[in-house]
Enzyme design. Structure first.
Site, PDB file in Angstrom:
ATOM      1  N   GLU A   1       0.303  -8.968  -2.389  1.00  0.00           N
ATOM      2  CA  GLU A   1      -0.212  -7.634  -2.664  1.00  0.00           C
ATOM      3  C   GLU A   1       0.653  -6.576  -1.989  1.00  0.00           C
ATOM      4  OE1 GLU A   1      -4.841  -9.249  -2.944  1.00  0.00           O
ATOM      5  OE2 GLU A   1      -4.360  -7.616  -1.555  1.00  0.00           O
TER       6      GLU A   1
ATOM      7  N   CYS B   1       3.494   0.040   1.126  1.00  0.00           N
ATOM      8  CA  CYS B   1       3.191  -0.949   2.158  1.00  0.00           C
ATOM      9  C   CYS B   1       3.499  -2.324   1.568  1.00  0.00           C
ATOM     10  CB  CYS B   1       1.724  -0.839   2.572  1.00  0.00           C
ATOM     11  SG  CYS B   1       1.189  -2.068   3.777  1.00  0.00           S
TER      12      CYS B   1
ATOM     13  N   CYS C   1      -0.746 -15.283   6.482  1.00  0.00           N
ATOM     14  CA  CYS C   1      -0.240 -14.979   7.817  1.00  0.00           C
ATOM     15  C   CYS C   1      -0.710 -16.055   8.784  1.00  0.00           C
ATOM     16  CB  CYS C   1      -0.739 -13.613   8.291  1.00  0.00           C
ATOM     17  SG  CYS C   1      -0.075 -13.107   9.895  1.00  0.00           S
TER      18      CYS C   1
ATOM     19  N   CYS D   1      -5.200 -13.082  13.574  1.00  0.00           N
ATOM     20  CA  CYS D   1      -5.889 -11.961  14.213  1.00  0.00           C
ATOM     21  C   CYS D   1      -7.310 -11.898  13.649  1.00  0.00           C
ATOM     22  CB  CYS D   1      -5.144 -10.657  13.954  1.00  0.00           C
ATOM     23  SG  CYS D   1      -3.491 -10.608  14.694  1.00  0.00           S
TER      24      CYS D   1
ATOM     25  N   CYS E   1      -8.483  -9.321  10.880  1.00  0.00           N
ATOM     26  CA  CYS E   1      -7.634  -9.160   9.694  1.00  0.00           C
ATOM     27  C   CYS E   1      -8.011 -10.155   8.603  1.00  0.00           C
ATOM     28  CB  CYS E   1      -6.165  -9.333  10.096  1.00  0.00           C
ATOM     29  SG  CYS E   1      -5.022  -9.146   8.717  1.00  0.00           S
TER      30      CYS E   1
ATOM     31  N   CYS F   1      -5.851  -1.103   5.421  1.00  0.00           N
ATOM     32  CA  CYS F   1      -5.251  -1.881   6.502  1.00  0.00           C
ATOM     33  C   CYS F   1      -6.143  -3.064   6.876  1.00  0.00           C
ATOM     34  CB  CYS F   1      -5.056  -0.972   7.714  1.00  0.00           C
ATOM     35  SG  CYS F   1      -4.362  -1.799   9.153  1.00  0.00           S
TER      36      CYS F   1
END
Length: 458
Positions: free
Chosen positions: A185, A199, A206, A210, A213, A430
């Protein structure tokens, strides 16, 4: 590249640190699953393809360590380099995987002049002609034989547009399907001031896990190649510039930890700022990291692009919970490295990103500690409202408290910015990118002092 497995009694390895899942996680997956580790250039990072659960009876304390054992080779990115070092896909050279000097050398190897290479580069990237070619048919004005050679020996395209979603505030989320079927994305954020930003993602998923996230729930599937990174910016300009206006800024804040894919990210950044091509200003290309210290050093020494560090806590205890990378590279090491490295960077400021989590990192004491932590580091601080997503137990800090937090920092002389949430109704804000599958990264155990706060917010 090596593939690594966990041996021994079954504790998890995260960046060289091990701990029993039973003590630290709530992990709703089958016991027969297992962890796979993939090393980056310097640091082993786990990818959540599978996990292996253990019980607390197997280990008496979280200090028990298991050392990874090398196995067979397993690449995590598609494509590869040919015999001459050029990026190759299906026996064709991948044009957007090369810096200009590499492209020029390849063009000359086929008997064509450097001037032809420059014309090709401008057709791929040049803002002055606005072609951003995706096939040889779009190479208007180039030599016929040269175009034929390119159609036979070069690959122009590595991404396939799957969909474009538009949020109520005008933010655009582009979904790209990769050659292996995976999806990434990319977000285009328009601004009335004309500071339009793309972005971009650097990985599929990932490995950092975190806790705030959504992308981290996916685990790491693989790195993106240089061309897959660059083409996100190219297609954002090609497809959306007429609608949102010129795109002036690039942030590596999409899916993935950019410095975990440092080779391809630095190369992609070089292509993005090339003066003959896309010509983004290096100060308007920002690479974000959760704090991989060795790679951070390399980035600051090799790239002129901007750096953002996702800080998000003022104590090691909290940061190690919400950002497990801190167990490998703690606040003292991370911030000390920045102080040292930035001494040789003239007029360079790092951007500290700080996601505000209600009751976790937003107290007056946190604000005061943050002021002390960044002393001696040329920086700006970006306060970010947490964007909720399914499965998360965090809540966003109220606006009034964010303002109070900001004022404390500003009164101490810090340069403070507030990042407004953009695109959250399309999961484009975000920390909201990606689509976790059935098997997800583990949720770490909430420290006792925050359990009541999070339960009350639930």
């Amino acid at each position: 590249m090596r593939r690594i497995r966990i041996s021994g009694g079954g504790s998890s390895a995260l960046l060289g640190t091990s701990f029993p899942f039973s003590s630290y996680t709530k992990c709703p997956i089958k016991p027969k699953s297992f962890l796979k580790l993939f090393p980056s250039t310097t640091t082993p990072i786990f990818t959540t393809l599978h996990y292996r659960l253990i019980t607390s009876a197997q280990h008496s304390s979280p200090s028990s360590h298991v050392h990874p054992t090398p196995q067979t080779e397993l690449p995590i990115s598609s494509g590869g380099d040919g015999p001459n070092g050029y990026p190759i896909k299906d026996s064709k050279v991948v044009l957007k995987g090369m810096r200009y000097a590499e492209l020029e050398k390849w063009v000359q190897s086929h008997g064509y002049r450097p001037a032809q290479a420059l014309m090709l580069w401008k057709h791929l990237y040049g803002n002055n002609i606005n072609i951003w070619a995706q096939c040889s048919e779009e190479l208007k004005g180039l030599n016929k034989d040269f175009r034929k050679m390119l159609s036979e020996h070069a690959e122009f395209k590595t991404l396939n547009l799957k969909d474009i979603l538009t949020a109520s505030d005008g933010t655009k989320k582009m979904l790209f399907k990769l050659e292996d079927g995976l999806v990434i994305e990319t977000v285009v954020i328009p601004c009335e001031s004309g500071r339009n930003t793309v972005c971009i993602s650097s990985q599929v998923g990932c490995a950092m896990n975190c806790q705030f996230c959504y992308t981290g729930r996916m685990g790491l599937k693989r790195n993106l190649s240089t061309s897959e990174i660059v083409e996100q910016a190219v297609l954002a300009r090609k497809l959306l510039s007429s609608e949102v206006g010129p795109i002036s800024n690039v942030v590596f804040m999409g899916m993935g930890e950019p410095l975990h894919n440092i080779e391809n990210v630095i190369k992609a950044a070089d292509i993005l700022v090339d003066e003959q091509g896309l010509h983004f200003s290096p100060r308007k290309v920002t690479v974000s990291t959760s704090g991989l210290v060795p790679q951070l050093k390399r980035f600051l020494r090799e790239s002129n692009c901007a750096l953002a560090v996702s800080l998000n806590a003022t104590t090691d205890e909290v940061r190690s919970w919400i950002m497990p990378i801190n167990r490998k590279f703690n606040l003292n090491l991370l911030l000390g490295t920045l102080r040292e490295e930035l001494q040789s960077k003239h007029k360079y400021k790092v951007l500290f990103e700080y996601v505000m989590l209600a009751g976790v990192n937003d107290s007056i004491e946190d604000a005061k500690r943050l002021i002390n932590l960044v002393q001696g580091i040329p920086c700006k601080i970006n306060l970010i409202s947490f964007n909720p997503h399914s499965g998360s137990f965090f809540k966003p800090t109220k606006k009034e408290k964010i303002i109070e937090f900001r004022n404390i920092l500003a009164e101490a002389g810090c340069v403070v910015l507030l990042r407004l949430s953009r695109g959250d109704d399309q999961m484009a804000a975000c920390g909201q990118l990606g689509k976790p599958g059935e098997i997800q990264a583990p949720l770490l155990r909430v420290p006792s002092q925050f359990q009541a706060v999070l339960e009350a917010a639930a």
